[in-house]
Enzyme design. Structure first.
Site, PDB file in Angstrom:
ATOM      1  N   ARG A  30      -2.213  -4.657  13.619  1.00 34.95           N
ATOM      2  CA  ARG A  30      -1.364  -5.659  12.958  1.00 34.95           C
ATOM      3  C   ARG A  30      -1.302  -5.342  11.462  1.00 34.95           C
ATOM      4  O   ARG A  30      -2.314  -4.965  10.861  1.00 34.95           O
ATOM      5  CB  ARG A  30      -1.947  -7.058  13.149  1.00 34.95           C
ATOM      6  CG  ARG A  30      -1.910  -7.504  14.588  1.00 34.95           C
ATOM      7  CD  ARG A  30      -2.198  -8.991  14.737  1.00 34.95           C
ATOM      8  NE  ARG A  30      -2.455  -9.284  16.141  1.00 34.95           N
ATOM      9  CZ  ARG A  30      -1.509  -9.425  17.073  1.00 34.95           C
ATOM     10  NH1 ARG A  30      -0.236  -9.323  16.735  1.00 34.95           N
ATOM     11  NH2 ARG A  30      -1.817  -9.667  18.330  1.00 34.95           N
ATOM     12  N   ASP A  31      -0.103  -5.523  10.892  1.00 37.92           N
ATOM     13  CA  ASP A  31       0.040  -5.328   9.447  1.00 37.92           C
ATOM     14  C   ASP A  31      -0.780  -6.383   8.714  1.00 37.92           C
ATOM     15  O   ASP A  31      -0.782  -7.560   9.093  1.00 37.92           O
ATOM     16  CB  ASP A  31       1.515  -5.407   9.046  1.00 37.92           C
ATOM     17  CG  ASP A  31       1.764  -4.811   7.675  1.00 37.92           C
ATOM     18  OD1 ASP A  31       2.402  -3.752   7.588  1.00 37.92           O
ATOM     19  OD2 ASP A  31       1.305  -5.429   6.673  1.00 37.92           O
ATOM     20  N   ILE A  32      -1.470  -5.961   7.672  1.00 36.96           N
ATOM     21  CA  ILE A  32      -2.345  -6.870   6.922  1.00 36.96           C
ATOM     22  C   ILE A  32      -1.524  -7.901   6.145  1.00 36.96           C
ATOM     23  O   ILE A  32      -2.035  -8.961   5.784  1.00 36.96           O
ATOM     24  CB  ILE A  32      -3.250  -6.034   5.974  1.00 36.96           C
ATOM     25  CG1 ILE A  32      -4.524  -6.768   5.640  1.00 36.96           C
ATOM     26  CG2 ILE A  32      -2.519  -5.606   4.716  1.00 36.96           C
ATOM     27  CD1 ILE A  32      -5.564  -5.887   4.953  1.00 36.96           C
ATOM     28  N   GLU A  96       4.575   2.781   1.109  1.00 37.95           N
ATOM     29  CA  GLU A  96       3.326   2.503   0.398  1.00 37.95           C
ATOM     30  C   GLU A  96       2.223   3.452   0.851  1.00 37.95           C
ATOM     31  O   GLU A  96       1.420   3.907   0.035  1.00 37.95           O
ATOM     32  CB  GLU A  96       2.944   1.053   0.715  1.00 37.95           C
ATOM     33  CG  GLU A  96       1.766   0.480   0.016  1.00 37.95           C
ATOM     34  CD  GLU A  96       1.413  -0.899   0.597  1.00 37.95           C
ATOM     35  OE1 GLU A  96       0.212  -1.168   0.743  1.00 37.95           O
ATOM     36  OE2 GLU A  96       2.337  -1.681   0.905  1.00 37.95           O
ATOM     37  N   HIS A 101       4.193   6.143   9.833  1.00 33.05           N
ATOM     38  CA  HIS A 101       3.959   4.971  10.678  1.00 33.05           C
ATOM     39  C   HIS A 101       5.274   4.252  10.906  1.00 33.05           C
ATOM     40  O   HIS A 101       6.196   4.337  10.094  1.00 33.05           O
ATOM     41  CB  HIS A 101       2.938   4.020  10.043  1.00 33.05           C
ATOM     42  CG  HIS A 101       3.298   3.596   8.653  1.00 33.05           C
ATOM     43  ND1 HIS A 101       3.119   4.404   7.554  1.00 33.05           N
ATOM     44  CD2 HIS A 101       3.856   2.455   8.179  1.00 33.05           C
ATOM     45  CE1 HIS A 101       3.531   3.776   6.469  1.00 33.05           C
ATOM     46  NE2 HIS A 101       3.995   2.593   6.822  1.00 33.05           N
ATOM     47  N   MET A 102       5.326   3.530  11.992  1.00 34.05           N
ATOM     48  CA  MET A 102       6.524   2.780  12.366  1.00 34.05           C
ATOM     49  C   MET A 102       6.155   1.302  12.392  1.00 34.05           C
ATOM     50  O   MET A 102       5.165   0.914  13.011  1.00 34.05           O
ATOM     51  CB  MET A 102       6.973   3.267  13.748  1.00 34.05           C
ATOM     52  CG  MET A 102       8.275   2.713  14.228  1.00 34.05           C
ATOM     53  SD  MET A 102       8.973   3.771  15.520  1.00 34.05           S
ATOM     54  CE  MET A 102       7.899   3.397  16.904  1.00 34.05           C
TER      55      MET A 102
END
Ligand code: 5GP
Ligand code: ZN
Length: 114
Positions: A30-32, A96, A101-102
């Protein structure tokens, strides 16, 4: 494994992170800092910095990334409601982290791109 790469460190287990999917080709976390109800990162285990610098290596992993996207869209329950896949590359995209990554975004109406 690239030293000082946060995604390589996560895959190596150096940073405690929940893996939604993991094999020797790619992994999903999961994205932070989520920008949608569901915001996942689908990441090849090999450190590929930019697509244009490594087309052969990208061609090898693209199948794995899309297969993982299909799997996690189902496990997250959004295969029917829909989702968006995004890959940022270099400065104009705001990339960033310099490890390919996707992003998989969903769980709500996302509106138009941009
Ligand atoms: P980019 O802008 O490079 O396409 O996206 C990088 C993403 O990684 C950003 O959405 C950011 O929130 C996420 N991110 C940065 N550091 C971490 C971290 O340590 N853990 C997780 N799970 N996501 C991160
Ligand atoms: Zn890396």
């Amino acid at each position: 494994m690239e030293i000082d790469c946060i995604f390589c460190s996560i895959y190596a287990g150096e940073i405690p992170t929940e893996f939604l999917y993991r094999d020797d080709k790619c992994f999903v976390i999961r994205d932070i800092n989520p920008v949608a109800q569901i915001h996942l990162l689908i990441i090849p285990t090999n450190h590929i910095e930019y697509m244009n610098d490594s087309p052969d290596r990208v061609n090898v992993v693209v199948h794995d990334l899309f297969s993982a996207a299909i799997l996690v869209s189902e496990s997250e329950g959004i295969s029917e409601s829909g989702y968006r896949l995004v890959i940022n590359q270099k400065e104009d995209s705001g990339q960033e982290i310099r490890h390919l990554h996707m992003h998989l975004l969903g769980g709500e109406s996302l509106g138009p791109i941009g």
